[in-house]
Design a protein around this motif. Structure first.
Motif, PDB file in Angstrom:
ATOM      1  N   THR A 199       0.834  -1.206   0.000  1.00 60.47           N
ATOM      2  CA  THR A 199       0.000   0.000   0.000  1.00 60.47           C
ATOM      3  C   THR A 199       0.865   1.251   0.000  1.00 60.47           C
ATOM      4  O   THR A 199       0.587   2.217  -0.729  1.00 60.47           O
ATOM      5  CB  THR A 199      -0.929  -0.001   1.224  1.00 60.47           C
ATOM      6  OG1 THR A 199      -1.693  -1.198   1.221  1.00 60.47           O
ATOM      7  CG2 THR A 199      -1.857   1.180   1.218  1.00 60.47           C
ATOM      8  N   GLY A 200       1.912   1.255   0.798  1.00 61.73           N
ATOM      9  CA  GLY A 200       2.829   2.403   0.815  1.00 61.73           C
ATOM     10  C   GLY A 200       3.514   2.601  -0.506  1.00 61.73           C
ATOM     11  O   GLY A 200       3.660   3.738  -0.997  1.00 61.73           O
ATOM     12  N   TYR A 201       3.949   1.520  -1.141  1.00 60.53           N
ATOM     13  CA  TYR A 201       4.597   1.602  -2.459  1.00 60.53           C
ATOM     14  C   TYR A 201       3.617   2.156  -3.496  1.00 60.53           C
ATOM     15  O   TYR A 201       3.953   3.038  -4.278  1.00 60.53           O
ATOM     16  CB  TYR A 201       5.086   0.208  -2.846  1.00 60.53           C
ATOM     17  CG  TYR A 201       5.801   0.150  -4.173  1.00 60.53           C
ATOM     18  CD1 TYR A 201       7.115   0.561  -4.283  1.00 60.53           C
ATOM     19  CD2 TYR A 201       5.157  -0.318  -5.308  1.00 60.53           C
ATOM     20  CE1 TYR A 201       7.785   0.509  -5.483  1.00 60.53           C
ATOM     21  CE2 TYR A 201       5.808  -0.378  -6.520  1.00 60.53           C
ATOM     22  CZ  TYR A 201       7.129   0.039  -6.613  1.00 60.53           C
ATOM     23  OH  TYR A 201       7.772  -0.015  -7.823  1.00 60.53           O
ATOM     24  N   TYR A 202       2.395   1.637  -3.485  1.00 62.52           N
ATOM     25  CA  TYR A 202       1.374   2.091  -4.417  1.00 62.52           C
ATOM     26  C   TYR A 202       1.067   3.573  -4.202  1.00 62.52           C
ATOM     27  O   TYR A 202       0.995   4.352  -5.148  1.00 62.52           O
ATOM     28  CB  TYR A 202       0.099   1.256  -4.230  1.00 62.52           C
ATOM     29  CG  TYR A 202      -1.082   1.767  -5.012  1.00 62.52           C
ATOM     30  CD1 TYR A 202      -1.182   1.548  -6.370  1.00 62.52           C
ATOM     31  CD2 TYR A 202      -2.103   2.476  -4.376  1.00 62.52           C
ATOM     32  CE1 TYR A 202      -2.260   2.023  -7.084  1.00 62.52           C
ATOM     33  CE2 TYR A 202      -3.183   2.956  -5.080  1.00 62.52           C
ATOM     34  CZ  TYR A 202      -3.265   2.722  -6.437  1.00 62.52           C
ATOM     35  OH  TYR A 202      -4.339   3.205  -7.131  1.00 62.52           O
ATOM     36  N   LYS A 203       0.901   3.997  -2.981  1.00 63.23           N
ATOM     37  CA  LYS A 203       0.576   5.388  -2.659  1.00 63.23           C
ATOM     38  C   LYS A 203       1.684   6.323  -3.103  1.00 63.23           C
ATOM     39  O   LYS A 203       1.447   7.376  -3.682  1.00 63.23           O
ATOM     40  CB  LYS A 203       0.338   5.536  -1.155  1.00 63.23           C
ATOM     41  CG  LYS A 203      -0.046   6.938  -0.735  1.00 63.23           C
ATOM     42  CD  LYS A 203       1.012   7.460   0.191  1.00 63.23           C
ATOM     43  CE  LYS A 203       0.689   8.871   0.613  1.00 63.23           C
ATOM     44  NZ  LYS A 203       1.859   9.709   0.584  1.00 63.23           N
ATOM     45  N   ARG A 204       2.919   5.933  -2.876  1.00 61.52           N
ATOM     46  CA  ARG A 204       4.047   6.802  -3.214  1.00 61.52           C
ATOM     47  C   ARG A 204       4.111   7.087  -4.708  1.00 61.52           C
ATOM     48  O   ARG A 204       4.321   8.227  -5.118  1.00 61.52           O
ATOM     49  CB  ARG A 204       5.345   6.147  -2.734  1.00 61.52           C
ATOM     50  CG  ARG A 204       6.556   6.975  -3.016  1.00 61.52           C
ATOM     51  CD  ARG A 204       7.787   6.269  -2.480  1.00 61.52           C
ATOM     52  NE  ARG A 204       8.959   7.032  -2.813  1.00 61.52           N
ATOM     53  CZ  ARG A 204       9.599   7.830  -1.974  1.00 61.52           C
ATOM     54  NH1 ARG A 204       9.151   7.944  -0.749  1.00 61.52           N
ATOM     55  NH2 ARG A 204      10.659   8.480  -2.354  1.00 61.52           N
ATOM     56  N   PHE A 205       3.937   6.060  -5.514  1.00 60.15           N
ATOM     57  CA  PHE A 205       4.053   6.275  -6.961  1.00 60.15           C
ATOM     58  C   PHE A 205       2.742   6.713  -7.607  1.00 60.15           C
ATOM     59  O   PHE A 205       2.749   7.426  -8.608  1.00 60.15           O
ATOM     60  CB  PHE A 205       4.608   5.016  -7.624  1.00 60.15           C
ATOM     61  CG  PHE A 205       6.047   4.792  -7.253  1.00 60.15           C
ATOM     62  CD1 PHE A 205       7.045   5.595  -7.783  1.00 60.15           C
ATOM     63  CD2 PHE A 205       6.385   3.820  -6.341  1.00 60.15           C
ATOM     64  CE1 PHE A 205       8.362   5.412  -7.420  1.00 60.15           C
ATOM     65  CE2 PHE A 205       7.705   3.637  -5.968  1.00 60.15           C
ATOM     66  CZ  PHE A 205       8.699   4.432  -6.515  1.00 60.15           C
ATOM     67  N   ARG A 206       1.633   6.357  -7.071  1.00 60.04           N
ATOM     68  CA  ARG A 206       0.335   6.754  -7.640  1.00 60.04           C
ATOM     69  C   ARG A 206       0.102   8.248  -7.446  1.00 60.04           C
ATOM     70  O   ARG A 206      -0.427   8.911  -8.322  1.00 60.04           O
ATOM     71  CB  ARG A 206      -0.779   5.944  -6.959  1.00 60.04           C
ATOM     72  CG  ARG A 206      -2.152   6.287  -7.390  1.00 60.04           C
ATOM     73  CD  ARG A 206      -2.415   5.756  -8.770  1.00 60.04           C
ATOM     74  NE  ARG A 206      -3.808   5.970  -9.107  1.00 60.04           N
ATOM     75  CZ  ARG A 206      -4.242   6.045 -10.330  1.00 60.04           C
ATOM     76  NH1 ARG A 206      -3.435   5.897 -11.335  1.00 60.04           N
ATOM     77  NH2 ARG A 206      -5.507   6.234 -10.570  1.00 60.04           N
ATOM     78  N   TRP A 207       0.474   8.781  -6.290  1.00 59.90           N
ATOM     79  CA  TRP A 207       0.208  10.171  -5.979  1.00 59.90           C
ATOM     80  C   TRP A 207       1.416  11.083  -6.213  1.00 59.90           C
ATOM     81  O   TRP A 207       1.376  12.271  -5.941  1.00 59.90           O
ATOM     82  CB  TRP A 207      -0.232  10.300  -4.524  1.00 59.90           C
ATOM     83  CG  TRP A 207      -1.555   9.623  -4.289  1.00 59.90           C
ATOM     84  CD1 TRP A 207      -1.768   8.370  -3.893  1.00 59.90           C
ATOM     85  CD2 TRP A 207      -2.833  10.200  -4.505  1.00 59.90           C
ATOM     86  NE1 TRP A 207      -3.105   8.088  -3.814  1.00 59.90           N
ATOM     87  CE2 TRP A 207      -3.790   9.219  -4.187  1.00 59.90           C
ATOM     88  CE3 TRP A 207      -3.280  11.462  -4.935  1.00 59.90           C
ATOM     89  CZ2 TRP A 207      -5.149   9.446  -4.292  1.00 59.90           C
ATOM     90  CZ3 TRP A 207      -4.640  11.684  -5.015  1.00 59.90           C
ATOM     91  CH2 TRP A 207      -5.555  10.683  -4.710  1.00 59.90           C
ATOM     92  N   SER A 208       2.493  10.508  -6.729  1.00 63.87           N
ATOM     93  CA  SER A 208       3.688  11.326  -6.940  1.00 63.87           C
ATOM     94  C   SER A 208       3.459  12.450  -7.945  1.00 63.87           C
ATOM     95  O   SER A 208       4.074  13.509  -7.855  1.00 63.87           O
ATOM     96  CB  SER A 208       4.863  10.461  -7.392  1.00 63.87           C
ATOM     97  OG  SER A 208       4.601   9.877  -8.656  1.00 63.87           O
ATOM     98  N   VAL A 209       2.562  12.241  -8.894  1.00 63.73           N
ATOM     99  CA  VAL A 209       2.260  13.277  -9.889  1.00 63.73           C
ATOM    100  C   VAL A 209       1.683  14.506  -9.198  1.00 63.73           C
ATOM    101  O   VAL A 209       2.070  15.648  -9.497  1.00 63.73           O
ATOM    102  CB  VAL A 209       1.285  12.722 -10.946  1.00 63.73           C
ATOM    103  CG1 VAL A 209       0.848  13.806 -11.904  1.00 63.73           C
ATOM    104  CG2 VAL A 209       1.904  11.554 -11.673  1.00 63.73           C
TER     105      VAL A 209
END
Length: 178
Positions: free
Chosen positions: A159-169
């Protein structure tokens, strides 16, 4: 343990015809009591009904230590303490007077591995057995809990990995308010 349990026949059923039948015992079967009914138990124990010890390790506060102390704590009554006939002094029992006589003696059993059969060692073995009898599923439950904790840890990482790259934009964008 399985071989010992299988050496006993347990009444089970009913079968398809509605009759009870006997089968070899399993570890999950209830341990049969030594007496057929409460009256026979009272007659064999000076009128006192012995407690069911299968849950005693969990029922008492600090249960394993209580059982160990109870089994090894028989001493002569202190000076001035009157004991009724059939009662024995044990300071670890509430009130100090218990109908159960001392059950353990040094050398009472023989261990296959050569362990010295002291009163304390026998009491420790009894306590370990009673703890297992109170919760035979304990080890399986703890192993399952560890698996669940590990899976939860992996899910948090994912979940942390997904959140970091999904919301990085959105995190790297600059917003201007007019």
């Amino acid at each position: 343990m399985k071989a010992i349990a299988a050496s006993y026949d347990v009444v089970d059923g009913p079968n398809d015809e509605g009759e009870m039948f006997e089968r070899p015992g399993k570890l999950s079967d209830k341990i049969p009591g030594p007496y057929k009914n409460a009256e026979q138990a009272r007659a064999a124990n000076n009128g006192a009904l012995p407690p069911d010890l299968s849950l005693m390790a969990k029922a008492r506060h600090d249960g394993p230590n209580y059982i160990f102390s109870l089994l090894t704590g028989y001493v002569p009554a202190p000076h001035g303490k009157q004991m009724l006939p059939g009662l024995h002094y044990n300071p670890y029992f509430p009130g100090g007077a218990i109908a159960m006589s001392k059950q353990l003696e040094d050398g009472q059993v023989e261990y296959e591995d050569g362990t010295i059969a002291s009163e304390a060692q026998i009491a420790k073995d009894v306590v370990c057995f009673l703890e297992w009898a109170a919760e035979p599923e304990h080890d399986i439950r703890k192993k399952t809990g560890m698996k669940v904790m590990f899976a939860t840890f992996l899910a948090i990482l994912a979940t942390g990995y997904y959140k970091r790259f999904r919301w990085s934009v959105l995190k790297t964008s600059k917003f201007f308010y007019v």
